[in-house]
Design an enzyme around this catalytic site. Structure first.
Site, PDB file in Angstrom:
ATOM      1  N   ASP A 226       0.813  -1.209   0.000  1.00  0.00           N
ATOM      2  CA  ASP A 226       0.000   0.000   0.000  1.00  0.00           C
ATOM      3  C   ASP A 226       0.850   1.262   0.000  1.00  0.00           C
ATOM      4  O   ASP A 226       0.439   2.302  -0.518  1.00  0.00           O
ATOM      5  CB  ASP A 226      -0.916   0.007   1.230  1.00  0.00           C
ATOM      6  CG  ASP A 226      -1.942  -1.116   1.191  1.00  0.00           C
ATOM      7  OD1 ASP A 226      -2.174  -1.650   0.093  1.00  0.00           O
ATOM      8  OD2 ASP A 226      -2.491  -1.461   2.252  1.00  0.00           O
ATOM      9  N   GLY A 227       2.051   1.184   0.580  1.00  0.00           N
ATOM     10  CA  GLY A 227       2.925   2.346   0.622  1.00  0.00           C
ATOM     11  C   GLY A 227       3.325   2.836  -0.758  1.00  0.00           C
ATOM     12  O   GLY A 227       3.547   4.037  -0.962  1.00  0.00           O
ATOM     13  N   ASP A 346      -5.576  13.230  22.465  1.00  0.00           N
ATOM     14  CA  ASP A 346      -4.224  13.102  21.924  1.00  0.00           C
ATOM     15  C   ASP A 346      -4.145  13.647  20.511  1.00  0.00           C
ATOM     16  O   ASP A 346      -3.078  14.055  20.057  1.00  0.00           O
ATOM     17  CB  ASP A 346      -3.795  11.632  21.922  1.00  0.00           C
ATOM     18  CG  ASP A 346      -3.304  11.171  23.293  1.00  0.00           C
ATOM     19  OD1 ASP A 346      -3.219  12.018  24.199  1.00  0.00           O
ATOM     20  OD2 ASP A 346      -3.045   9.970  23.460  1.00  0.00           O
TER      21      ASP A 346
END
Length: 488
Positions: A226-227, A346
């Site tokens: 996927d990268g 966060d």
């Protein structure tokens, strides 16, 4: 008949009308806008009395002439009003339930209307039937078929970083360049490694030419996970050609093509393998299914002005978080300039449907099919029991602002890249990009997606329940009859 009962047939009329209500009816306007006279009302009543007893059957026969339901020109109920009882306006009837035609009422005609549909860039009308019923002219998104008018001649091949897939990478380049006679474009660092091959069909590009690549590349081949697809989205800042990816990575949720069938899959991309008879323009059209994956256009603002060179196209998500700061980040969220909430967590992410199965699902967000036009609003470890992830429509325009009273600045990253600090007063504007990433499917949009859920996540895998065993009925005890009574 179901469409008719739901739209044109709304109210049933009572069989008994008082004399006062009948007199009031004579003063109301009929469907054509004229005021009926006593004589005309009496004539219509006589006509109604002369109808045969099986008038319901006659109406059913007329309805059978319109199997496709009401149309703008003539609906079944309008045909009945015109042909069976002219000049008479009736309330609703329901033939499915066996109700008879009941008394008349001269209500005014229903107002005409039209519904305008817009996506912010174009405008169209939704279907409105003659009875005033609104209906979808088509689904919001459809199946897309990629069809070449001419044979593609230029292709870009990308691979995963490192030397692990060099052999597979060279096989793809050789097949496209030699067997398909195509111009193959690779990245500059890979072009240097291939200098000894002396392949005259291989070329590369400079940094200045990168923004114009989409004008020359027909499609992109990705070898990796996927990268590599995210990297292709990064290379093409605006428009991007269709992408076919071969699963050679660790997860590969977006890569449904197996490298073992590389020759066949590439041949289908070039010459087509699927056809849609209802979409044939010039005879039989051969193509491949593609998914148009929405991207987000993100822009960083400082002092109320957009920062130069801080515009990004995001395929997965944009994340604003507290970074290394020990405090909760505080983010003010605006939609079209209106404050919708203040986030104390966060962090917060805005994800595309494609990114819903990445960081967003790890933070508790929903998994959304890539054809659904939506923006996912997912908090990261929110300090609240009521802050749940939500899904917004794709036309939403969001601003994520770090307020002046925040305890600390925040950090932002785009698809895991270009990480930078957001100072107090800075904000990131996010909206849908007009440039999707078209990925070529192995089967079709939905089949590939569910296959990826099973292959990568083991979605809903569990041991199947065993059926209940049929136990024999217990025998009656001695002295007890079959009906449960005890004999003495």
């Amino acid at each position: 008949m179901e469409g008719l009962n739901a739209t044109a047939l709304l109210v049933r009329q009572r069989t008994h009308l008082s004399a006062s209500s009948s007199s009031r009816e004579s003063g109301l306007r009929n469907t054509f806008g004229s005021r009926p006279t006593r004589g005309s009302a009496r004539t219509c009543s006589q006509k109604h009395e002369q109808q045969p007893e099986n008038s319901t059957e006659r109406i059913k026969q007329k309805f059978e002439k319109y199997p496709d339901g009401p149309t703008r020109m003539d609906t079944p109920i309008e045909a009945y009003r015109r042909d069976v009882i002219p000049g008479r306006v009736y309330e609703s009837l329901s033939l499915d339930s066996g109700d008879e035609i009941r008394g008349p009422r001269s209500w005014p005609a229903k107002a005409d209307l039209y519904l305008v549909r817009t996506d912010g860039m174009s405008c169209a009308r939704e279907t409105v039937r003659a009875s005033g019923c609104l209906s979808f002219s088509c689904p919001s998104t459809q199946q897309h078929l990629l069809v070449w008018k001419t044979k593609p001649s230029c292709v870009m091949v990308l691979k995963k970083l490192g030397d692990g897939l060099t052999e597979e990478f060279h096989k793809v380049v050789e097949y496209l360049g030699i067997e398909q006679s195509m111009q193959v474009v690779v990245e500059p660092h890979e072009h240097e490694k291939m200098a000894h091959k002396e392949w005259d069909f291989v070329d590369t590009f400079t940094e200045a030419e990168q923004e114009r690549l989409h004008m020359y590349i027909d499609f992109v081949v990705c070898v990796g996970g996927d990268g590599v697809i995210l990297h292709a989205s990064y290379l093409f800042k605006r428009a991007i050609p269709p992408v076919i990816s071969f699963n050679m990575g660790s997860l590969g949720f977006l890569t449904n093509h197996d490298f073992k069938s590389m020759h066949q899959d590439l041949n289908e991309v070039i010459f087509g393998s699927e056809s849609l008879e209802q979409c044939a323009i010039d005879g039989s059209m051969q193509g491949v299914h593609i998914t148009l994956r929405m991207r987000l256009f993100c822009e960083v603002f400082r002092n109320g002005k957009p920062m130069k060179g801080q515009q990004y196209e995001v395929l997965n998500e944009v994340v604003v978080d507290r970074g290394a700061n020990p405090y909760l980040t505080k983010i003010e969220c605006y939609e079209q300039g209106r404050l919708i909430t203040k986030v104390q967590a966060d962090g917060l992410m805005l994800a595309t449907p494609t990114g819903s199965t990445a960081y967003s699902v790890a933070a508790g967000g929903s998994m959304v099919h890539p054809n659904v036009p939506a923006i996912l609003f997912t908090p990261i470890c929110a300090h609240s029991l009521s802050f749940r992830p939500v899904i917004l429509p794709d036309y939403a325009e969001l601003d994520l602002k770090i307020p002046d009273d925040a305890r600390c600045p925040a950090w932002v990253c785009f698809d895991g890249k270009q990480r930078q600090e957001l100072l107090k007063g800075d904000h990131v504007r996010v909206r849908m990009s007009p440039n999707p990433v078209p990925t070529i499917n192995k089967a079709d949009q939905t089949t590939d997606w569910f296959e990826s859920l099973d292959r990568c996540f083991g979605w809903n895998e569990r041991m199947e329940q065993k059926p209940l065993e049929e136990h024999p009925k217990p025998k009656a005890l001695s002295g007890e009859s079959q009906n449960g009574s005890v004999s003495v």
